[in-house]
Scaffold this motif. Structure first.
Motif, PDB file in Angstrom:
ATOM      1  N   GLY A 292     100.478  15.700  82.574  1.00 34.79           N
ATOM      2  CA  GLY A 292     100.498  14.397  81.915  1.00 34.79           C
ATOM      3  C   GLY A 292     101.823  13.689  82.073  1.00 34.79           C
TER       4      GLY A 292
ATOM      5  N   LEU B   1      92.153  16.030  85.923  1.00 29.95           N
ATOM      6  CA  LEU B   1      93.504  15.466  85.881  1.00 29.95           C
ATOM      7  C   LEU B   1      94.439  16.177  86.843  1.00 29.95           C
ATOM      8  CD1 LEU B   1      94.158  14.813  82.090  1.00 29.95           C
ATOM      9  CD2 LEU B   1      93.958  13.131  83.914  1.00 29.95           C
ATOM     10  N   LEU B   2      94.356  17.520  86.835  1.00 35.29           N
ATOM     11  CA  LEU B   2      95.228  18.295  87.703  1.00 35.29           C
ATOM     12  C   LEU B   2      94.904  17.991  89.162  1.00 35.29           C
ATOM     13  CD1 LEU B   2      97.463  20.441  87.582  1.00 35.29           C
ATOM     14  CD2 LEU B   2      95.725  22.182  87.824  1.00 35.29           C
TER      15      LEU B   2
ATOM     16  N   THR C 201      87.685  21.565  79.261  1.00 37.35           N
ATOM     17  CA  THR C 201      88.570  22.108  80.294  1.00 37.35           C
ATOM     18  C   THR C 201      88.436  21.307  81.583  1.00 37.35           C
ATOM     19  OG1 THR C 201      88.167  24.257  79.305  1.00 37.35           O
ATOM     20  CG2 THR C 201      89.274  24.232  81.423  1.00 37.35           C
TER      21      THR C 201
ATOM     22  N   GLU D 123      97.316  26.645  79.484  1.00 38.46           N
ATOM     23  CA  GLU D 123      96.501  25.461  79.744  1.00 38.46           C
ATOM     24  C   GLU D 123      97.145  24.233  79.095  1.00 38.46           C
ATOM     25  OE1 GLU D 123      92.104  24.487  78.469  1.00 38.46           O
ATOM     26  OE2 GLU D 123      92.245  26.457  79.403  1.00 38.46           O
TER      27      GLU D 123
ATOM     28  N   VAL E 164      90.855  18.535  82.148  1.00 37.40           N
ATOM     29  CA  VAL E 164      92.142  18.960  82.699  1.00 37.40           C
ATOM     30  C   VAL E 164      92.001  19.267  84.186  1.00 37.40           C
ATOM     31  CG1 VAL E 164      94.125  20.409  82.289  1.00 37.40           C
ATOM     32  CG2 VAL E 164      92.467  20.069  80.482  1.00 37.40           C
TER      33      VAL E 164
ATOM     34  N   ILE F 166      98.570  20.899  80.929  1.00 41.26           N
ATOM     35  CA  ILE F 166      98.151  19.542  80.579  1.00 41.26           C
ATOM     36  C   ILE F 166      99.374  18.697  80.288  1.00 41.26           C
ATOM     37  CG2 ILE F 166      96.911  18.128  78.898  1.00 41.26           C
ATOM     38  CD1 ILE F 166      95.115  20.578  78.417  1.00 41.26           C
TER      39      ILE F 166
END
Lengths: 357, 506
Positions: free
Chosen positions: A332, A283-284, A277, A324, A280, A328
């Motif tokens: 992405g 990334l977020l 998790t 979630e 992510v 993603i």
């Protein structure tokens, strides 16, 4: 303008995911407003719930920092879960040994052990093989992650760390190494001010390291353009090893904090998935340490809110996993959003032109 | 003669930028029409508009007298416009014939390979573009790949051929062959639009030249009668100094000595095979050679980016063969690498971070591992002003600058370090006249200040006009060293193919 955009896009991606989630919920025959309502109230509705959310988000934030750091160095540390567990294991081991030490020193020792274990786990095998023989870190960190979890399981299932008896679990760490919980407000939440302070320090440290030190400058240079970094006189291989080790260090720290703050012992299961998790989360946050706080809290809220959602509205908690996944997906492909806007504008201008010409 | 392509008062505005702002162009049948302009003058935008990649803000394009509105390159291709981009759009793993027919393959459901090969062979005979249709594109030289692109255009029945900076990646020989192809096309009656910023090429190949400056077409003139000076002045909008003025060399003691150096490139091929070289203070030593003869590996080895397998590199009497790139930088080696975007800059960093790239570990830019951003900004501000980098804003990312300004940033960084030796590899590649003038002036200034300059260039004119001595490299060896004032193009050209100099050092 650009700074604003870098904040708006992840937010927009999350919103789109939430909207699609709502459509999904409606299609399953539930009322999306009440479902989301139960999710939000489960995450933030009371002081206790808020505490739970923070508790759930702390490991995500700390691991997320390490992953953001590896991303900024051009490396994809996918095995943070294993580094987290190896850090947890080391912290627990130190935690129930050396019991004659004063509490604060023992705590520090546990944290250091966790950090060191995580750093070694990511730095030695994945780091050195990446730097010197080009082994891809996605494969090696992943493999090392399985090894870490299986090793930890062995230790408590008949291995040297199993507590006397038949239950696969380690002994409890010394009680004076366990972080004291808030005595007011967050009682139910297993939340300690010490954990929060450590997470805050970790955020600041990661930010400072990345943007204010020569080490961070070198790491980011290697991540953005390894050839130019070499030309600039940066020892690229060294910094590849360092980047992975630092990334593992944060994951290991998260494991230690979790053991000292919440679990107090190694329990069978090892299925927290924090390490995944947290990818992510990073990334977020677009790999920005300060953004990691917000995205970490967001995912913490999804976890705790999701449990409440299941209880209150009978929607399976796995819907939060769907959310979630959608997030993603949209983070992405956030490039899609400006493209759609551009396409719309072109269409409109084309329509405006056609009658004229 | 009847106009083939007309562009009337074309405008293409982007938010904040008028890339094309009043372009007028008439291309006649059977002429080679050059479009000349500095980088950023709007040549590429114009071509994209003509090719249907961009829609014009205002204005008209007429093809064979008919107004046209292209929505996509497909429309443009159907209308008979063929375009060869600067960067080729080929698939290396496919053969020449497959690449040519791609998107418009002969045969129904099944791909008719034999017919494809046959068609490509016919085309290549008709346009005298000798090429093997069955060769794999990835194995071809850049010049041959370009032929594939030209064939692709004619396979799609192009009636006008646009070549965007076609010589940018070619060797002198390949350029000559391309020019022969263009002459054949012209004889066949196919108009060719030749986009370039190289004056000599435009003068050699074109019939008429349209000069662009700041998004506008300045003038269209007959090439006959034009001189490099008139064209350069039109392009830049002021008097340009084309010849490099330099006082006679006052060469001093050796600054850099290379002895018996052998170097393998990253792909493990031996590229430098025993080079001996001396660069003295106060001289520019030019290294001439065809691309791929080891000159850039030599530069990398001196800078410490490639390991010396054998031999010695001596800087100012000190053996630096085994020192790290950082240590060599420290001792006074400055390096303008061949590929400014790949090696010289971190494009995602802003200018302040890029100017300290070589020195961020040292005060005042950092102390005890902590960066001092303010020092970097002050330094960047100074360099930006001194080297006239545009836009003058250190918060800009390097990627937002034009090629010429990127090069200025690198040069500013390297030169301002007060080096003992400057290695400049292709320092003016892809730059326009005005920017080249600036780079050359800097190199000469360093030399006059008593620094040693090692200039590596594929442009013979650049080597000839700047170098005090010229070393010619072929197949990893120095074929000979000539005096810069006495060397001729012909002599160098022969030596570049491996023939030893008749007199002089061996």
């Amino acid at each position: 303008m650009k700074a604003l955009q870098s904040i708006l896009l992840p937010v927009a991606a999350s919103l789109v995911a939430i909207v699609i989630g709502a459509i999904l919920v409606a299609a399953l025959g539930y009322n999306p407003v009440s479902v989301y309502g139960s999710l939000v109230s489960g995450a933030f509705g009371s002081l206790g719930n808020l505490g739970n959310t923070i508790t759930a988000s702390l490991p995500l934030i700390i691991i997320g920092l390490g992953i953001a750091l590896s991303f900024q160095s051009g490396l994809f540390n996918i095995g943070a879960d294993g580094q987290y567990w190896i850090g947890a294991t080391a912290a627990v081991w130190v935690g129930y040994h050396f019991t004659s030490l004063p509490g604060w020193l023992h705590m520090v020792l546990c944290l250091l052990a966790g950090m060191l274990a995580g750093a070694i786990w990511a730095g030695i095998v994945p780091g050195l093989t990446k730097a010197f023989v080009g082994a891809h870190e996605v494969i090696t960190t992943m493999m090392m992650s399985y090894i870490a979890i299986l090793f930890a399981r062995y230790l408590i299932e008949g291995g040297p760390m199993q507590q006397k008896g038949y239950i696969p679990q380690s002994p409890l760490i010394a009680s004076n190494t366990q972080f004291p919980y808030f005595t007011q407000g967050f009682q139910q939440a297993q939340l300690s001010p010490i954990s929060m302070i450590i997470a805050a320090i970790a955020v600041l440290a990661a930010w400072f390291l990345l943007y204010k030190t020569t080490l961070g400058f070198s790491l980011r240079s290697v991540g953005l353009n390894a050839r130019a970094a070499k030309y600039a006189g940066i020892r690229v291989k060294l910094y590849i090893v360092l980047a992975l080790a630092l990334s593992g260090l944060f994951a290991g720290l998260a494991g230690a904090v979790q053991m000292l703050g919440v679990d107090h012992q190694l329990l069978d299961g090892f299925s927290s998935n924090y390490g995944y998790t947290a990818i992510v989360v990073a990334l977020l946050a677009r790999n920005n340490p300060l953004g990691v706080i917000i995205s970490g809290l967001f995912f913490g809220a999804l976890t705790t809110g999701g449990q409440n959602m299941q209880i209150a509205s009978n929607v399976p908690a796995s819907l939060t996993n769907v959310l979630e996944g959608l997030i993603i997906f949209f983070v992405g492909c956030e490039r899609i959003i400006p493209q759609v806007i551009g396409w719309y504008r072109r269409r409109r201008s084309a329509r405006a032109q056609t009658p004229a010409s | 003669m009847e106009p083939v392509l007309e562009v009337v008062d074309l405008k293409k505005w982007f938010p904040g930028v008028k890339a094309n702002d009043g372009v007028n162009l008439t291309v006649r049948a059977g002429e080679v029409h050059a479009i000349l302009g500095e980088n950023g003058a709007g040549k590429s935008t114009l071509m994209k508009v003509i090719y249907g990649l961009l829609e014009p803000t205002a204005g008209e394009i007429r093809l064979f007298g008919q107004p046209v509105h292209f929505r996509s390159p497909r429309d443009a291709i159907l209308a008979g416009i063929g375009m060869v981009h600067q960067h080729f759009m080929l698939i290396p793993a496919l053969t020449v014939a497959e690449n040519v027919v791609l998107g418009d393959e002969p045969g129904g459901v099944r791909f008719d390979r034999r017919q494809a090969v046959q068609r490509v062979r016919e085309l290549s005979e008709r346009y005298r573009l000798a090429i093997d249709p069955n060769a794999k594109v990835g194995d071809l030289t850049v010049g041959l790949q370009q032929r594939v692109e030209i064939l692709k255009a004619f396979y799609r029945k192009a009636r006008v051929l646009i070549l965007d900076e076609p010589t940018a990646l070619l060797t002198p020989q390949e350029t000559r062959e391309l020019f022969n192809i263009i002459r054949t096309l012209k004889a066949e009656g196919t108009p060719v639009i030749f986009i370039s910023h190289k004056l000599d090429e435009v003068l050699e190949i074109s019939d008429r030249v349209t000069v662009m400056r700041a998004g506008k077409t300045v003038e269209t003139i007959d090439t006959k009668g034009a001189t490099p000076q008139t064209l350069a002045n039109l392009m830049v909008g002021r008097e340009v100094v084309l010849r490099v003025e330099k006082p006679p060399a006052k060469a001093g003691s050796p600054a850099l000595e290379v002895r018996g150096l052998r170097v393998r490139s990253a792909d493990r091929h031996e590229r430098v095979k025993g080079v001996d070289l001396t660069v003295r203070r106060g001289e520019i030593l030019g290294i001439a050679g065809i691309d791929g003869n080891g000159q850039f590996e030599l530069a990398d080895a001196i800078a410490g980016l490639l390991r010396a397998e054998e031999g010695q590199i001596v800087l100012d009497g000190r053996d630096i063969t085994h020192l790290s790139p950082a240590e060599r930088t420290q001792l006074g080696i400055a390096y303008v690498p061949q590929d400014r975007q790949l090696d010289g800059l971190i494009l995602a960093f802003d200018l302040a971070d890029n100017v300290i790239l070589r020195d961020f570990r040292r005060p005042p830019f950092s102390r005890r591992g902590i960066l001092n951003r303010r020092a970097a900004e002050a330094y960047a501000k100074r360099l930006i002003e001194a080297f006239d980098v545009r836009p003058p804003d250190f918060r800009r990312k390097a990627s937002e600058l034009s090629g010429g300004n990127q090069q200025k940033v690198i040069l500013a960084r390297e030169v301002s370090r007060d080096p003992l030796v400057l290695i400049a590899a292709q320092p003016t590649r892809g730059l326009d006249v005005g920017a080249i003038e600036g780079v050359h002036r800097q190199l000469v200034r360093l030399r006059n200040e008593g620094k040693a300059v090692l200039l590596i260039s594929l442009e013979l004119d650049e080597i000839l006009s700047l170098s005090d001595r010229i070393a010619v490299m072929h197949d990893g060896e120095i074929v000979g060293v000539l005096d810069g004032a006495e060397a001729t193009r012909e002599q160098l050209g022969l030596m570049m193919t491996g023939q030893r100099a008749k007199e002089g050092t061996v």
